[in-house]
Write a protein that holds these residues in place. Structure first.
Motif, short mmCIF file in Angstrom:
data_model
loop_
_atom_site.label_atom_id
_atom_site.label_comp_id
_atom_site.label_asym_id
_atom_site.label_seq_id
_atom_site.Cartn_x
_atom_site.Cartn_y
_atom_site.Cartn_z
N ARG A 2 0.86 -1.19 0.00
CA ARG A 2 0.00 0.00 0.00
C ARG A 2 0.89 1.24 0.00
O ARG A 2 1.77 1.40 0.85
N ARG A 83 0.59 10.71 14.50
CA ARG A 83 -0.42 10.63 13.44
C ARG A 83 0.10 11.34 12.19
O ARG A 83 -0.43 12.36 11.76
N ASP A 86 1.13 8.70 6.94
CA ASP A 86 0.90 7.27 6.77
C ASP A 86 -0.21 6.77 7.69
O ASP A 86 -1.03 5.93 7.30
N VAL A 87 -0.27 7.27 8.90
CA VAL A 87 -1.31 6.87 9.85
C VAL A 87 -2.65 7.45 9.43
O VAL A 87 -3.68 6.75 9.43
N GLY A 90 -4.51 5.57 6.87
CA GLY A 90 -4.98 4.24 7.21
C GLY A 90 -3.91 3.18 7.13
O GLY A 90 -4.21 1.99 7.08
N GLY A 91 -2.66 3.62 7.14
CA GLY A 91 -1.54 2.69 7.07
C GLY A 91 -0.99 2.58 5.67
O GLY A 91 -1.74 2.56 4.69
N ALA A 92 0.32 2.55 5.55
CA ALA A 92 0.98 2.42 4.25
C ALA A 92 2.41 1.96 4.47
O ALA A 92 3.03 2.30 5.48
N GLU A 93 2.91 1.20 3.52
CA GLU A 93 4.31 0.79 3.58
C GLU A 93 5.24 1.91 3.14
O GLU A 93 6.37 2.03 3.62
N THR A 106 5.02 9.11 10.13
CA THR A 106 5.26 8.49 11.43
C THR A 106 6.25 7.33 11.33
O THR A 106 7.32 7.36 11.94
N SER A 107 5.94 6.31 10.56
CA SER A 107 6.80 5.13 10.54
C SER A 107 7.02 4.53 9.16
O SER A 107 7.89 3.69 9.00
N ALA A 108 6.25 4.92 8.17
CA ALA A 108 6.40 4.35 6.83
C ALA A 108 7.71 4.79 6.19
O ALA A 108 8.26 5.84 6.54
#
Length: 384
Positions: A2, A83, A86-87, A90-93, A106-108
């Motif tokens: 994603r 937040r 990516d958050v 809804g989330g993503a690589e 954030t973390s992607a």
């Protein structure tokens, strides 16, 4: 996989990076092995395009458009509380950034497309350096852009993708190619200023008329704006041009108030021209000359690395339908530019040359670019 993509420029900014984001996504959603996409419309800019105009399909479950109409400072604040984009998506690589300031993440993992290289020692360059040190991949659109970037920023071998750009955007907008207008039109796109050899262009057009070639110069974005920082000689020439009937071959078209109207008019404007004159000191891709080639329109452009990468072979093969010139030389000797324009104008009505020009642009598609982007994301995911 994603991918979250900074999509606000695609819906709010017709040219430049907006066109890149639109065309990339239009191609990605058509790939048989396409990724899931989260199209992040994060910011206050007004959306100008409807879904069908973006090349998106209604009911596509693999593509999600996410709107957050907050000012930039709100996204920065949300990121501090975990937040990031990516958050919120809804989330993503991966988050694919297309501009600076970039969306906070954030973390992607990130990839960053550079349609133009940041100015040395600028805030944009410092932001890029910070993200690169965190492992962000970088997408550029010319080998020269990669080489210059590597001289300034330390990058791993596999951290950069040199992607092609597509040349079919304007051609897709036309159901058929119109014949060129008469008198011959020499088209200049982009607002004139330093590095565009404006005075040499005017001198070359005058030489064409003295040779009996009826040619009109069309400035698609008009003359330099009042107060713009341009050389005094250029300012004087522009002022004289704006009010003088002595230069009837020049059509200085002011920019339309509607940016979409400007973008929508470009395909037919270019297709009806005899030659695209594209003189620049620097560029990070050859997208504009390629779009002209796809319409069968001859090109006279600056001999700069990004243009040479894709135009050098057509310039050798097409006998004047594509010509690369040295800016400094044509500024000293406008006759060289007049010769190149005269040859291009003559080739414009040669059906075989038009076919060859279009063939030269055919390998450069947004589908090929989208495939390269997708392979880059997958390779970086595999190395994680």
């Amino acid at each position: 996989m994603r991918i979250a993509l900074d999509y606000l420029p695609a819906v709010s900014h017709p040219p430049g990076v907006g066109r890149y984001a639109r065309e990339l996504v239009r191609a990605l959603v058509r790939l048989p092995d396409r990724p899931e996409l989260a199209l992040c419309e994060f910011g206050r800019a007004q959306a100008l395009y409807a879904t069908h105009e973006l090349g998106l399909a209604f009911g596509d479950r693999s593509t999600q458009r996410i709107e957050r109409r907050h000012p930039r400072c709100v996204f920065e604040l949300l990121a501090r509380f975990g937040r990031g984009a990516d958050v919120l998506a809804g989330g993503a690589e991966f988050v694919h950034q297309v501009r600076f300031p970039a969306l906070p993440v954030t973390s992607a993992r990130e990839t960053i497309a550079l349609a133009e290289l940041p100015t040395p020692d600028s805030e944009e360059e410092r932001a890029l350096l910070l993200r690169v040190r965190r492992g962000a991949g970088v997408v550029v659109f010319a080998r020269d852009a990669e080489a210059r970037l590597r001289r300034r920023i330390e990058l791993a071998h596999d951290q950069v993708l040199v992607a092609s750009v597509g040349g079919e955007h304007w051609r897709r907008a036309l159901s058929a190619l119109p014949p060129p207008d008469a008198p011959a039109r020499v088209l200049v796109l982009g607002r004139l200023g330093t590095g565009r050899a404006f005075e040499a262009t005017l001198a070359a057009l005058q030489l064409l008329r003295e040779r009996g070639i009826d040619a009109e110069l069309r400035l698609a974005s008009g003359l330099p704006r009042p107060g713009a920082r341009v050389p005094e000689g250029l300012r004087a020439a522009a002022a004289a041009l704006a009010g003088s009937p002595a230069a009837p071959f020049v059509d200085a078209a002011p920019p339309a108030p509607d940016p979409r109207a400007v973008e929508a008019a470009l395909p037919a404007l270019v297709a009806r021209s005899s030659v695209l004159l594209h003189l620049m000191r620097d560029a990070a891709s050859a997208v504009t000359p390629l779009e002209a080639l796809a319409l069968g329109v001859p090109v006279v452009a600056s001999r700069i690395p990004a243009f040479e990468e894709v135009l050098a072979q057509p310039a050798r093969a097409l006998r004047g339908a594509v010509t690369l010139v040295e800016n400094e030389r044509v500024e000293r000797e406008p006759g060289i530019l007049a010769d190149a324009l005269a040859t291009a104008i003559a080739r414009r009505t040669d059906a075989a040359a038009q076919d060859e020009l279009q063939l030269g642009a055919r390998p450069y598609t947004w589908e090929a670019s989208a495939k390269a982007h997708l392979a880059f994301w997958r390779a970086r995911a595999d190395r994680a």
